[in-house]
Write a protein that holds these residues in place. Sequence first.
Motif, PDB file in Angstrom:
ATOM      1  N   UNK A   1      -2.422  -4.553   8.720  1.00  0.00           N
ATOM      2  CA  UNK A   1      -3.444  -3.525   8.468  1.00  0.00           C
ATOM      3  C   UNK A   1      -3.058  -2.237   9.198  1.00  0.00           C
ATOM      4  N   UNK A   2      -2.038  -1.529   8.706  1.00  0.00           N
ATOM      5  CA  UNK A   2      -1.632  -0.290   9.372  1.00  0.00           C
ATOM      6  C   UNK A   2      -2.575   0.859   9.025  1.00  0.00           C
ATOM      7  N   UNK A   3      -2.745   1.783   9.950  1.00  0.00           N
ATOM      8  CA  UNK A   3      -3.536   2.977   9.672  1.00  0.00           C
ATOM      9  C   UNK A   3      -2.876   3.787   8.576  1.00  0.00           C
ATOM     10  N   UNK A   4      -3.704   4.566   7.840  1.00  0.00           N
ATOM     11  CA  UNK A   4      -3.179   5.476   6.832  1.00  0.00           C
ATOM     12  C   UNK A   4      -3.259   6.893   7.359  1.00  0.00           C
TER      13      UNK A   4
ATOM     14  N   UNK B   1       0.811  -1.211   0.000  1.00  0.00           N
ATOM     15  CA  UNK B   1       0.000   0.000   0.000  1.00  0.00           C
ATOM     16  C   UNK B   1       0.839   1.253   0.000  1.00  0.00           C
ATOM     17  N   UNK B   2       0.154   2.386  -0.221  1.00  0.00           N
ATOM     18  CA  UNK B   2       0.839   3.673  -0.263  1.00  0.00           C
ATOM     19  C   UNK B   2       1.414   4.077   1.091  1.00  0.00           C
ATOM     20  N   UNK B   3       2.477   4.893   1.029  1.00  0.00           N
ATOM     21  CA  UNK B   3       3.143   5.341   2.257  1.00  0.00           C
ATOM     22  C   UNK B   3       2.588   6.705   2.635  1.00  0.00           C
ATOM     23  N   UNK B   4       1.571   6.698   3.513  1.00  0.00           N
ATOM     24  CA  UNK B   4       1.016   7.957   4.013  1.00  0.00           C
ATOM     25  C   UNK B   4       0.530   7.751   5.431  1.00  0.00           C
ATOM     26  N   UNK B   5       0.351   8.846   6.128  1.00  0.00           N
ATOM     27  CA  UNK B   5      -0.035   8.771   7.524  1.00  0.00           C
ATOM     28  C   UNK B   5       1.177   8.579   8.410  1.00  0.00           C
ATOM     29  N   UNK B   6       0.989   8.540   9.725  1.00  0.00           N
ATOM     30  CA  UNK B   6       2.118   8.467  10.657  1.00  0.00           C
ATOM     31  C   UNK B   6       2.700   7.071  10.851  1.00  0.00           C
ATOM     32  N   UNK B   7       1.953   5.998  10.526  1.00  0.00           N
ATOM     33  CA  UNK B   7       2.378   4.642  10.901  1.00  0.00           C
ATOM     34  C   UNK B   7       3.053   3.906   9.742  1.00  0.00           C
ATOM     35  N   UNK B   8       2.552   4.047   8.545  1.00  0.00           N
ATOM     36  CA  UNK B   8       3.090   3.260   7.433  1.00  0.00           C
ATOM     37  C   UNK B   8       4.573   3.549   7.142  1.00  0.00           C
TER      38      UNK B   8
ATOM     39  N   UNK C   1       6.876   4.114   9.277  1.00  0.00           N
ATOM     40  CA  UNK C   1       7.630   3.327  10.273  1.00  0.00           C
ATOM     41  C   UNK C   1       7.656   1.862   9.866  1.00  0.00           C
ATOM     42  N   UNK C   2       6.507   1.342   9.424  1.00  0.00           N
ATOM     43  CA  UNK C   2       6.415  -0.069   9.032  1.00  0.00           C
ATOM     44  C   UNK C   2       7.349  -0.364   7.860  1.00  0.00           C
ATOM     45  N   UNK C   3       7.302   0.471   6.828  1.00  0.00           N
ATOM     46  CA  UNK C   3       8.146   0.206   5.660  1.00  0.00           C
ATOM     47  C   UNK C   3       9.627   0.387   5.973  1.00  0.00           C
ATOM     48  N   UNK C   4       9.909   1.361   6.819  1.00  0.00           N
ATOM     49  CA  UNK C   4      11.324   1.571   7.183  1.00  0.00           C
ATOM     50  C   UNK C   4      11.872   0.344   7.906  1.00  0.00           C
ATOM     51  N   UNK C   5      11.064  -0.285   8.744  1.00  0.00           N
ATOM     52  CA  UNK C   5      11.537  -1.420   9.537  1.00  0.00           C
ATOM     53  C   UNK C   5      11.555  -2.732   8.738  1.00  0.00           C
ATOM     54  N   UNK C   6      10.598  -2.914   7.810  1.00  0.00           N
ATOM     55  CA  UNK C   6      10.401  -4.255   7.277  1.00  0.00           C
ATOM     56  C   UNK C   6      10.423  -4.362   5.751  1.00  0.00           C
ATOM     57  N   UNK C   7      10.440  -3.260   5.005  1.00  0.00           N
ATOM     58  CA  UNK C   7      10.454  -3.396   3.548  1.00  0.00           C
ATOM     59  C   UNK C   7      11.782  -3.999   3.083  1.00  0.00           C
ATOM     60  N   UNK C   8      11.673  -5.135   2.405  1.00  0.00           N
ATOM     61  CA  UNK C   8      12.846  -5.861   1.885  1.00  0.00           C
ATOM     62  C   UNK C   8      13.844  -6.229   2.968  1.00  0.00           C
ATOM     63  N   UNK C   9      13.371  -6.432   4.188  1.00  0.00           N
ATOM     64  CA  UNK C   9      14.287  -6.751   5.302  1.00  0.00           C
ATOM     65  C   UNK C   9      14.188  -8.218   5.730  1.00  0.00           C
ATOM     66  N   UNK C  10      13.078  -8.866   5.415  1.00  0.00           N
ATOM     67  CA  UNK C  10      12.872 -10.224   5.917  1.00  0.00           C
ATOM     68  C   UNK C  10      12.006 -10.996   4.921  1.00  0.00           C
ATOM     69  N   UNK C  11      12.418 -12.249   4.614  1.00  0.00           N
ATOM     70  CA  UNK C  11      11.685 -13.074   3.659  1.00  0.00           C
ATOM     71  C   UNK C  11      10.297 -13.458   4.154  1.00  0.00           C
ATOM     72  N   UNK C  12      10.159 -13.524   5.473  1.00  0.00           N
ATOM     73  CA  UNK C  12       8.876 -13.958   6.042  1.00  0.00           C
ATOM     74  C   UNK C  12       7.849 -12.842   6.094  1.00  0.00           C
ATOM     75  N   UNK C  13       8.316 -11.597   6.094  1.00  0.00           N
ATOM     76  CA  UNK C  13       7.399 -10.461   6.179  1.00  0.00           C
ATOM     77  C   UNK C  13       7.514  -9.669   4.880  1.00  0.00           C
ATOM     78  N   UNK C  14       6.511  -9.842   4.031  1.00  0.00           N
ATOM     79  CA  UNK C  14       6.505  -9.212   2.717  1.00  0.00           C
ATOM     80  C   UNK C  14       5.807  -7.849   2.819  1.00  0.00           C
ATOM     81  N   UNK C  15       6.577  -6.795   2.738  1.00  0.00           N
ATOM     82  CA  UNK C  15       6.035  -5.440   2.818  1.00  0.00           C
ATOM     83  C   UNK C  15       6.395  -4.699   1.536  1.00  0.00           C
ATOM     84  N   UNK C  16       5.387  -4.158   0.832  1.00  0.00           N
ATOM     85  CA  UNK C  16       5.608  -3.519  -0.469  1.00  0.00           C
ATOM     86  C   UNK C  16       4.890  -2.168  -0.519  1.00  0.00           C
ATOM     87  N   UNK C  17       5.529  -1.213  -1.221  1.00  0.00           N
ATOM     88  CA  UNK C  17       4.791  -0.005  -1.603  1.00  0.00           C
ATOM     89  C   UNK C  17       3.920  -0.339  -2.808  1.00  0.00           C
TER      90      UNK C  17
END
Length: 892
Positions: A782-785, A737-744, A746-762
């Motif tokens: 399901x992070x808030x936007x 999902x798109x990177x907007x709001x206060x939480x997403x 943080x989520x992408x910074x921590x987990x995007x392309x960092x772990x095979x088990x946790x698939x996080x994509x823009x």
Amino acid sequence: MENTNFLPLLIIIIIHLLHYFQTIMVEVMMSCLLRRRRTKLWLSLMNILPQHFMNLIEAGLIQARAAIKEARNWNQTQDPDYVPLGPMYWNAKAFHRSYLEMEKQFKVFIYEEGEPPVFHNGPCLSIYSSEGHFINAMEINEQFRTRDPQKAHYTMMVKFVYKSDFDFGPIKRTTIDYINLIASRYPFWNRSLGADHFMLSCHDWGPVISFAIPNLHKNSIRVLCNANTSERFNPTKDVSFPEINLLKGSIDDFVGGPSPSQRPILAFYAGRNHGPVRPILLDHWFNKDKDIQLYKTLPKGVSYYSMLRKSKFCLCPSGYEVASPRVVEAIYTGCVPVLISDHYVPPFSEVMNWKSFSIEVSLKDIPKLKEILLSVSPRKYIKMQRRVGQIRRHFEVHYPPRRYDVFHMILHSVWLRRLNIKIAKNSITPSSSPSSSSLFINNGDDNKTMHAFDDHHMSFFNNLSYFSPPALSLPEQYNQTEVVDHDISKTWASSAPLNESYVVPQRKFSILDRTEAGLLQARAAIRDARNWNQTLDQDYVPIGPVYRNAKAFHRSYLEMEKQFKVFVYKEGEPPIFHNGPCKSIYSMEGNFIHAIEMNEQFRTRDPKKAHVFFLPFSVVMMVRFVYERNSRDFGPIRTTVKDYINLIAGRYPYWNRSLGADHFMLSCHDWGPETSFSIPYLYKNSIRVLCNANTSEGFNPTKDVSLPEINLQTGTIDGFLGGPSASKRSILAFFAGGVHGPIRPILLEQWENKDEDIKVHKYLPKGVSYYGMLRKSKFCLCPSGYEVASPRVVEAIYTGCVPVLISDHYVPPFSDVLNWKSFSVEVSSRDIPKLKEILTNISSRQYIRMQRRVDNIRRHFEVHYPPKRFDVFHMILHSVWLRRLNIRIYDD
């Protein structure tokens, strides 16, 4: 000519005047009771009240008889569950109309006297399981059971029959003592000498036990498996019900079988050699013919039910008594039953044409068995086998019972017998018993009556007993609202001076008083739900840890269905009012507006009868048509809302009466809360149904409602529902999902392309399906936007993925009812770095439970056209209903 035209009108006026005076007499009696004075009037009226209730019951039965009699000319109801059709029924229309009349008015009173295990109990895991299942189902039933014996059509004596020796004396004495006890405590047995009472037994000795009391055998309805006319079973009065052997307690794995082409065996039987019929059968056919396979004991490794499924015909010979569980076993497996018996009345034969789906063979014809079966042509056999599949529903045992299943068919058989008697004050015998002559249903040919069992089979639909009293409408004061009003009158009148000559003044109660009294009853019912035997709902029974209190929710939901009314203000024009988006991320706004506008169950056109008032504006449409893009100026939207409320407050008294407390608005747009600030009372008092349920922005869970955000780009949920089991989900967690709001961020910074088990994509790679990824994932993030709500919550639920709510200050939808911790994971923004640790700490066993619970609660988030019970539309209404229960509105 004019006199002829006025005659029916004159008769109707006289009937209503008589009823009016009778009602006044009952009210005067109640007034005397409240003043606790044993006046002559009181003593005389004490005899009127029972007769009054009897008249009401008999009037309803007269109406039912008339409706059934006219069923031939009736456009058959398009029943949502089942419409009886075809030659399996003697008269499908009459049966259907009778069944609906039963559902509408039939009431059974169960005597409370007696203790388990002999009373109020029965076997559920044996050949006699029908006995225990009916007793248990009837005890907890809320539709047909009444706690008020005055309102009952029939009274049930709850006991089961079983003893290991052949001394009937103790059993008979138990029966005699019990009937003496209830006859001394209640007037109903002596009033009819048992004609409006029924007993139920699946034991072979059931008929013998009934002989303990002559009137029990002669007058009462005996619901028996052992339906043997040679042992005084009377089909015009007694009921034959099926013997069902549920050794596992349920019909799971027993139901269903292959088509005729996959059934190589002509006929099959396996069972012990006892009774008068089986020795003759085995003597003629045991090991005599490969097409007719008979066994005393099946060979090791051969499944009994698989043999049934391989057979075209299943032989059902009587044992010690005429009934056999093999009849139902054959029906369950799609095998055509062959009834080998004399003097047996098959179950529900007053409704069912057994000749259309079974074979009857008498004892003398056992040597001709193969000849009889081979004479059935392949075409006729296919028809019979299909009909077996069609009537199977009438023999199925369900928990809770379902419409038209065996529980309801037993009740219907009892209901038919009640239609054939009239209970009058001081009556000692049933009156106008059905004629023993042809009571069959003819299908257009007077000379050819369709029945298989000429000696004892009959249908009640063609020749019901009719009485001289006219068919009266049930008086309005016996509907729920009026009963509430009457209770209030009694409470108020009880404070009057206790003076013989004092006339109690009659306060005129407003519709609002009645509305509030109904809510008072609903609150009491919900409060008492813990001690309530949960209703056997035909659609769904809420159970399990997914609910905070399943019983309270269920009772509240049923109370809502019974009385909740919403008035939708008609002021305003589309597109801003009475309209909303149905194919976007804000689709819930438009879907709810359209659904409530078209709803006939909950919407009322009379504002005086409403519990709540809906403000039908769409914030999404105001943003589109009123708001100036990119201006960040909410002024025009606020002005629109303010003008609208000023308009309805000027035309109607309801907003000012409660300062908006019984009004609600609905918005799925992020600016919904901001819009409500237009009017202080709208924000402070009214129920705000919002997707943006953020407690840090003034969302109040005790007053406001959290609404699920559902992104219906196509306008429907088709193709989005369902997903594989836990073992087929290879990805631990997924988000795109798109990177907007206060939480997403943080989520992408921590987990995007960092772990095979946790698939996080823009953005998902080209060719990768979003819903395909959801279905491959165990957990869906399901992070808030921009705001706290996210459509990913519902998308996860739709695809069977456990949702992970990553948010602060968010109140999940329907959390006043649903226990979100049982089927989702909540992660605060500060715990995002620990996300994998949190998810991997959930054991496989716990995850499987959570995923199953997601599937269980999915129905509450589904969007249907038209809405279905317990779906998202009804859950939104239920949340509003709960808030309405928490306030009390007064007249000026």
